[in-house]
Design a protein around this motif. Structure first.
Motif, PDB file in Angstrom:
ATOM      1  N   GLY A  37       0.811  -1.215   0.000  1.00  0.00           N
ATOM      2  CA  GLY A  37       0.000   0.000   0.000  1.00  0.00           C
ATOM      3  C   GLY A  37       0.845   1.266   0.000  1.00  0.00           C
ATOM      4  O   GLY A  37       0.550   2.224  -0.718  1.00  0.00           O
ATOM      5  N   LEU A  38       1.929   1.250   0.764  1.00  0.00           N
ATOM      6  CA  LEU A  38       2.820   2.411   0.801  1.00  0.00           C
ATOM      7  C   LEU A  38       3.542   2.592  -0.521  1.00  0.00           C
ATOM      8  O   LEU A  38       3.721   3.712  -0.989  1.00  0.00           O
ATOM      9  CB  LEU A  38       3.834   2.270   1.940  1.00  0.00           C
ATOM     10  CG  LEU A  38       3.256   2.414   3.339  1.00  0.00           C
ATOM     11  CD1 LEU A  38       4.309   2.086   4.378  1.00  0.00           C
ATOM     12  CD2 LEU A  38       2.703   3.799   3.567  1.00  0.00           C
ATOM     13  N   ARG A  39       3.941   1.478  -1.148  1.00  0.00           N
ATOM     14  CA  ARG A  39       4.611   1.581  -2.450  1.00  0.00           C
ATOM     15  C   ARG A  39       3.648   2.151  -3.497  1.00  0.00           C
ATOM     16  O   ARG A  39       4.011   3.025  -4.286  1.00  0.00           O
ATOM     17  CB  ARG A  39       5.152   0.223  -2.902  1.00  0.00           C
ATOM     18  CG  ARG A  39       5.959   0.326  -4.188  1.00  0.00           C
ATOM     19  CD  ARG A  39       6.723  -0.922  -4.537  1.00  0.00           C
ATOM     20  NE  ARG A  39       7.636  -1.383  -3.527  1.00  0.00           N
ATOM     21  CZ  ARG A  39       8.856  -0.879  -3.293  1.00  0.00           C
ATOM     22  NH1 ARG A  39       9.275   0.138  -4.010  1.00  0.00           N
ATOM     23  NH2 ARG A  39       9.632  -1.384  -2.367  1.00  0.00           N
ATOM     24  N   LEU A  71       8.639  13.230   0.883  1.00  0.00           N
ATOM     25  CA  LEU A  71       7.559  12.308   1.246  1.00  0.00           C
ATOM     26  C   LEU A  71       7.684  11.011   0.457  1.00  0.00           C
ATOM     27  O   LEU A  71       7.622   9.914   1.020  1.00  0.00           O
ATOM     28  CB  LEU A  71       6.195  12.953   0.995  1.00  0.00           C
ATOM     29  CG  LEU A  71       4.973  12.075   1.224  1.00  0.00           C
ATOM     30  CD1 LEU A  71       4.919  11.560   2.655  1.00  0.00           C
ATOM     31  CD2 LEU A  71       3.700  12.844   0.884  1.00  0.00           C
ATOM     32  N   LYS A  72       7.893  11.137  -0.837  1.00  0.00           N
ATOM     33  CA  LYS A  72       8.034   9.959  -1.697  1.00  0.00           C
ATOM     34  C   LYS A  72       9.243   9.125  -1.271  1.00  0.00           C
ATOM     35  O   LYS A  72       9.164   7.900  -1.153  1.00  0.00           O
ATOM     36  CB  LYS A  72       8.170  10.421  -3.152  1.00  0.00           C
ATOM     37  CG  LYS A  72       8.067   9.344  -4.161  1.00  0.00           C
ATOM     38  CD  LYS A  72       8.008   9.964  -5.555  1.00  0.00           C
ATOM     39  CE  LYS A  72       7.734   8.901  -6.575  1.00  0.00           C
ATOM     40  NZ  LYS A  72       7.428   9.442  -7.879  1.00  0.00           N
ATOM     41  N   MET A  77      11.479   4.330   1.553  1.00  0.00           N
ATOM     42  CA  MET A  77      12.366   3.823   2.604  1.00  0.00           C
ATOM     43  C   MET A  77      11.604   2.912   3.559  1.00  0.00           C
ATOM     44  O   MET A  77      12.083   1.828   3.922  1.00  0.00           O
ATOM     45  CB  MET A  77      12.974   4.986   3.409  1.00  0.00           C
ATOM     46  CG  MET A  77      14.062   5.721   2.691  1.00  0.00           C
ATOM     47  SD  MET A  77      14.792   7.163   3.549  1.00  0.00           S
ATOM     48  CE  MET A  77      14.193   7.134   5.187  1.00  0.00           C
ATOM     49  N   ILE A  78      10.416   3.329   3.960  1.00  0.00           N
ATOM     50  CA  ILE A  78       9.590   2.523   4.863  1.00  0.00           C
ATOM     51  C   ILE A  78       9.206   1.210   4.187  1.00  0.00           C
ATOM     52  O   ILE A  78       9.283   0.139   4.781  1.00  0.00           O
ATOM     53  CB  ILE A  78       8.329   3.308   5.300  1.00  0.00           C
ATOM     54  CG1 ILE A  78       8.736   4.499   6.163  1.00  0.00           C
ATOM     55  CG2 ILE A  78       7.348   2.406   6.034  1.00  0.00           C
ATOM     56  CD1 ILE A  78       7.622   5.522   6.374  1.00  0.00           C
ATOM     57  N   THR A  79       8.811   1.296   2.925  1.00  0.00           N
ATOM     58  CA  THR A  79       8.432   0.096   2.155  1.00  0.00           C
ATOM     59  C   THR A  79       9.602  -0.880   2.064  1.00  0.00           C
ATOM     60  O   THR A  79       9.434  -2.079   2.295  1.00  0.00           O
ATOM     61  CB  THR A  79       7.969   0.500   0.744  1.00  0.00           C
ATOM     62  OG1 THR A  79       6.839   1.355   0.867  1.00  0.00           O
ATOM     63  CG2 THR A  79       7.601  -0.695  -0.083  1.00  0.00           C
ATOM     64  N   ASP A  80      10.774  -0.365   1.735  1.00  0.00           N
ATOM     65  CA  ASP A  80      11.955  -1.229   1.628  1.00  0.00           C
ATOM     66  C   ASP A  80      12.248  -1.904   2.959  1.00  0.00           C
ATOM     67  O   ASP A  80      12.587  -3.092   2.997  1.00  0.00           O
ATOM     68  CB  ASP A  80      13.170  -0.426   1.163  1.00  0.00           C
ATOM     69  CG  ASP A  80      13.045   0.056  -0.274  1.00  0.00           C
ATOM     70  OD1 ASP A  80      12.184  -0.470  -1.017  1.00  0.00           O
ATOM     71  OD2 ASP A  80      13.798   0.976  -0.657  1.00  0.00           O
ATOM     72  N   TRP A  81      12.115  -1.174   4.061  1.00  0.00           N
ATOM     73  CA  TRP A  81      12.369  -1.749   5.387  1.00  0.00           C
ATOM     74  C   TRP A  81      11.358  -2.859   5.686  1.00  0.00           C
ATOM     75  O   TRP A  81      11.738  -3.924   6.159  1.00  0.00           O
ATOM     76  CB  TRP A  81      12.311  -0.656   6.456  1.00  0.00           C
ATOM     77  CG  TRP A  81      12.820  -1.111   7.785  1.00  0.00           C
ATOM     78  CD1 TRP A  81      14.094  -0.996   8.247  1.00  0.00           C
ATOM     79  CD2 TRP A  81      12.076  -1.751   8.817  1.00  0.00           C
ATOM     80  NE1 TRP A  81      14.184  -1.533   9.501  1.00  0.00           N
ATOM     81  CE2 TRP A  81      12.952  -2.005   9.884  1.00  0.00           C
ATOM     82  CE3 TRP A  81      10.740  -2.144   8.953  1.00  0.00           C
ATOM     83  CZ2 TRP A  81      12.553  -2.633  11.049  1.00  0.00           C
ATOM     84  CZ3 TRP A  81      10.350  -2.763  10.127  1.00  0.00           C
ATOM     85  CH2 TRP A  81      11.242  -3.006  11.152  1.00  0.00           C
ATOM     86  N   LEU A  82      10.079  -2.607   5.399  1.00  0.00           N
ATOM     87  CA  LEU A  82       9.049  -3.621   5.651  1.00  0.00           C
ATOM     88  C   LEU A  82       9.284  -4.872   4.812  1.00  0.00           C
ATOM     89  O   LEU A  82       9.148  -5.990   5.305  1.00  0.00           O
ATOM     90  CB  LEU A  82       7.659  -3.051   5.355  1.00  0.00           C
ATOM     91  CG  LEU A  82       7.109  -2.046   6.356  1.00  0.00           C
ATOM     92  CD1 LEU A  82       5.853  -1.384   5.810  1.00  0.00           C
ATOM     93  CD2 LEU A  82       6.826  -2.713   7.694  1.00  0.00           C
ATOM     94  N   GLU A  83       9.652  -4.694   3.564  1.00  0.00           N
ATOM     95  CA  GLU A  83       9.905  -5.837   2.693  1.00  0.00           C
ATOM     96  C   GLU A  83      11.142  -6.625   3.130  1.00  0.00           C
ATOM     97  O   GLU A  83      11.155  -7.846   3.058  1.00  0.00           O
ATOM     98  CB  GLU A  83      10.012  -5.392   1.235  1.00  0.00           C
ATOM     99  CG  GLU A  83       8.673  -4.958   0.676  1.00  0.00           C
ATOM    100  CD  GLU A  83       8.746  -4.367  -0.716  1.00  0.00           C
ATOM    101  OE1 GLU A  83       9.847  -3.985  -1.165  1.00  0.00           O
ATOM    102  OE2 GLU A  83       7.679  -4.266  -1.359  1.00  0.00           O
ATOM    103  N   ALA A  84      12.169  -5.945   3.604  1.00  0.00           N
ATOM    104  CA  ALA A  84      13.374  -6.614   4.093  1.00  0.00           C
ATOM    105  C   ALA A  84      13.070  -7.410   5.358  1.00  0.00           C
ATOM    106  O   ALA A  84      13.614  -8.499   5.552  1.00  0.00           O
ATOM    107  CB  ALA A  84      14.475  -5.597   4.355  1.00  0.00           C
ATOM    108  N   GLU A  85      12.186  -6.907   6.195  1.00  0.00           N
ATOM    109  CA  GLU A  85      11.808  -7.600   7.423  1.00  0.00           C
ATOM    110  C   GLU A  85      11.019  -8.861   7.148  1.00  0.00           C
ATOM    111  O   GLU A  85      11.034  -9.794   7.933  1.00  0.00           O
ATOM    112  CB  GLU A  85      11.012  -6.666   8.337  1.00  0.00           C
ATOM    113  CG  GLU A  85      11.849  -5.619   9.015  1.00  0.00           C
ATOM    114  CD  GLU A  85      12.889  -6.216   9.954  1.00  0.00           C
ATOM    115  OE1 GLU A  85      12.505  -6.958  10.877  1.00  0.00           O
ATOM    116  OE2 GLU A  85      14.090  -5.944   9.758  1.00  0.00           O
TER     117      GLU A  85
END
Length: 87
Positions: A37-39, A71-72, A77-85
């Protein structure tokens, strides 16, 4: 430097493989978001065009154009962190 230290426009926290946004650009905005959703949201933002969030039927949060790039960047950055987790 942690990802949270790098966020300048978005305020929130990570929990349960999601990111909980509490504000954007100092304006309250509460929501729970997964990576996909964030992406999708980040991809909708044009760095040179006005961008707004509709919050209910009578509230709109207008993000100043000069914050769009940051913002983008933060959403990705948040999306990449969530996907890495997830891995």
């Amino acid at each position: 430097m942690s990802i949270m230290d790098q966020l300048k426009v978005i305020d929130g926290y990570f929990a349960d493989n999601a990111f909980y946004i509490s504000s954007i650009a100092g304006f309250p905005l509460e929501g729970r978001f997964k990576a996909s959703g964030l992406r999708s949201l980040a991809q909708l933002i044009d760095e040179n065009e006005p961008f707004s969030f509709a919050l209910g039927s009578n509230t709109v949060l207008h993000v100043p154009v000069e914050l769009n790039r940051q913002l983008k960047k933060e959403l990705f950055m948040i999306t990449d962190w969530l996907e890495a987790e997830k891995e």
